[in-house]
Write a protein that holds these residues in place. Structure first.
Motif, PDB file in Angstrom:
ATOM      1  N   UNK A   1       7.066 -12.743   7.231  1.00 35.75           N
ATOM      2  CA  UNK A   1       6.690 -11.352   7.495  1.00 35.75           C
ATOM      3  C   UNK A   1       5.356 -11.057   6.821  1.00 35.75           C
ATOM      4  N   UNK A   2       4.598 -10.181   7.444  1.00 33.52           N
ATOM      5  CA  UNK A   2       3.321  -9.774   6.860  1.00 33.52           C
ATOM      6  C   UNK A   2       3.455  -8.349   6.355  1.00 33.52           C
ATOM      7  N   UNK A   3       3.027  -8.134   5.122  1.00 32.55           N
ATOM      8  CA  UNK A   3       3.010  -6.772   4.594  1.00 32.55           C
ATOM      9  C   UNK A   3       1.584  -6.441   4.155  1.00 32.55           C
ATOM     10  N   UNK A   4       1.267  -5.171   4.263  1.00 34.72           N
ATOM     11  CA  UNK A   4      -0.061  -4.689   3.867  1.00 34.72           C
ATOM     12  C   UNK A   4       0.010  -4.346   2.388  1.00 34.72           C
ATOM     13  N   UNK A   5      -0.841  -4.983   1.609  1.00 27.22           N
ATOM     14  CA  UNK A   5      -0.818  -4.818   0.151  1.00 27.22           C
ATOM     15  C   UNK A   5      -2.174  -4.382  -0.360  1.00 27.22           C
ATOM     16  N   UNK A   6      -2.164  -3.906  -1.576  1.00 25.87           N
ATOM     17  CA  UNK A   6      -3.393  -3.730  -2.326  1.00 25.87           C
ATOM     18  C   UNK A   6      -3.541  -4.945  -3.231  1.00 25.87           C
ATOM     19  N   UNK A   7      -4.742  -5.471  -3.298  1.00 28.72           N
ATOM     20  CA  UNK A   7      -5.056  -6.585  -4.188  1.00 28.72           C
ATOM     21  C   UNK A   7      -5.647  -6.009  -5.469  1.00 28.72           C
TER      22      UNK A   7
ATOM     23  N   UNK B   1      -8.948  -2.449  -8.328  1.00 28.94           N
ATOM     24  CA  UNK B   1      -8.539  -2.514  -6.933  1.00 28.94           C
ATOM     25  C   UNK B   1      -9.638  -3.198  -6.134  1.00 28.94           C
ATOM     26  N   UNK B   2      -9.310  -4.372  -5.566  1.00 27.73           N
ATOM     27  CA  UNK B   2     -10.283  -5.113  -4.772  1.00 27.73           C
ATOM     28  C   UNK B   2     -10.230  -4.733  -3.307  1.00 27.73           C
ATOM     29  N   UNK B   3      -9.128  -4.080  -2.904  1.00 33.59           N
ATOM     30  CA  UNK B   3      -8.993  -3.653  -1.517  1.00 33.59           C
ATOM     31  C   UNK B   3      -7.644  -4.035  -0.948  1.00 33.59           C
TER      32      UNK B   3
ATOM     33  N   UNK C   1       0.831  -1.201   0.000  1.00 34.71           N
ATOM     34  CA  UNK C   1       0.000   0.000   0.000  1.00 34.71           C
ATOM     35  C   UNK C   1       0.867   1.254   0.000  1.00 34.71           C
ATOM     36  N   UNK C   2       2.111   1.143   0.459  1.00 30.69           N
ATOM     37  CA  UNK C   2       3.026   2.282   0.508  1.00 30.69           C
ATOM     38  C   UNK C   2       3.892   2.428  -0.726  1.00 30.69           C
ATOM     39  N   UNK C   3       3.522   1.799  -1.831  1.00 33.85           N
ATOM     40  CA  UNK C   3       4.296   1.872  -3.069  1.00 33.85           C
ATOM     41  C   UNK C   3       3.472   2.560  -4.157  1.00 33.85           C
ATOM     42  N   UNK C   4       3.420   3.904  -4.136  1.00 33.40           N
ATOM     43  CA  UNK C   4       2.583   4.622  -5.101  1.00 33.40           C
ATOM     44  C   UNK C   4       2.878   4.296  -6.568  1.00 33.40           C
ATOM     45  N   UNK C   5       4.150   4.185  -7.008  1.00 29.46           N
ATOM     46  CA  UNK C   5       4.362   3.913  -8.433  1.00 29.46           C
ATOM     47  C   UNK C   5       3.784   2.579  -8.898  1.00 29.46           C
TER      48      UNK C   5
END
Length: 168
Positions: free
Chosen positions: A154-160, A142-144, A126-130
């Protein structure tokens, strides 16, 4: 396969034995800040071997033959369904030129031609704008947000992001 984006022509070529040095360059801190940081040499060597085995990994090459990144796709089970996942990276001096868009477009054309799975997903942080902007630009929906285990342990917060390969 050759693709053009904003006047930039790129080719994607199957990942080969000689691409280990490119993978090391893609492992730099500025390239891995959104995916947990650089991997150890042992991890890079293991990744290189995986790339050689899976068959869906490619180096991104400019017309003059210079490799400037990597792109690929692979199968994954996601929410009970077998889908394709895609990922990419373009070296910093070559970013913001449309190279990633052209490379991912080439991958999309390949997976569409296979007619094997309906969806192609991308999971940028989610923190990777490009990378999120690239998904939007290429027509992914974008599904969320979701939690994604990457790197392993490790767990990272992503956009699906999902692209319907059966859509026009």
């Amino acid at each position: 396969m050759v693709e053009r984006a904003r006047g930039v022509r790129v080719e994607i070529e199957p990942w080969g034995d000689g691409d280990l040095q490119l993978l090391r360059r893609l492992n730099a801190p500025e390239m891995t800040e959104h995916v947990g940081g650089p991997e150890s040499e042992e991890q890079v060597l293991a990744r290189h071997e995986r790339y050689l085995r899976i068959g869906g990994m490619f180096r991104v090459v400019l017309p003059e033959g210079e490799p400037v990144g990597g792109v690929g796709y692979w199968e994954r089970t996601w929410r009970g369904e077998t889908v394709y996942e895609t990922g990419w990276g373009v070296l910093p001096p070559f970013q913001r030129r449309g190279i990633a868009a052209a490379a991912v477009t080439a991958v999309v054309e390949r997976v569409k031609a296979e007619r094997k799975h309906r969806y192609l997903h991308a999971f940028p942080s989610v923190g990777n704008p490009p990378s999120n902007a690239l998904c939007r630009k290429l027509g992914f929906s974008l599904l969320g947000e979701c939690d994604f285990e990457y790197p392993p342990g490790s767990t990272m917060r992503c956009n699906d992001w999902r692209l319907d390969l059966a859509a026009g």
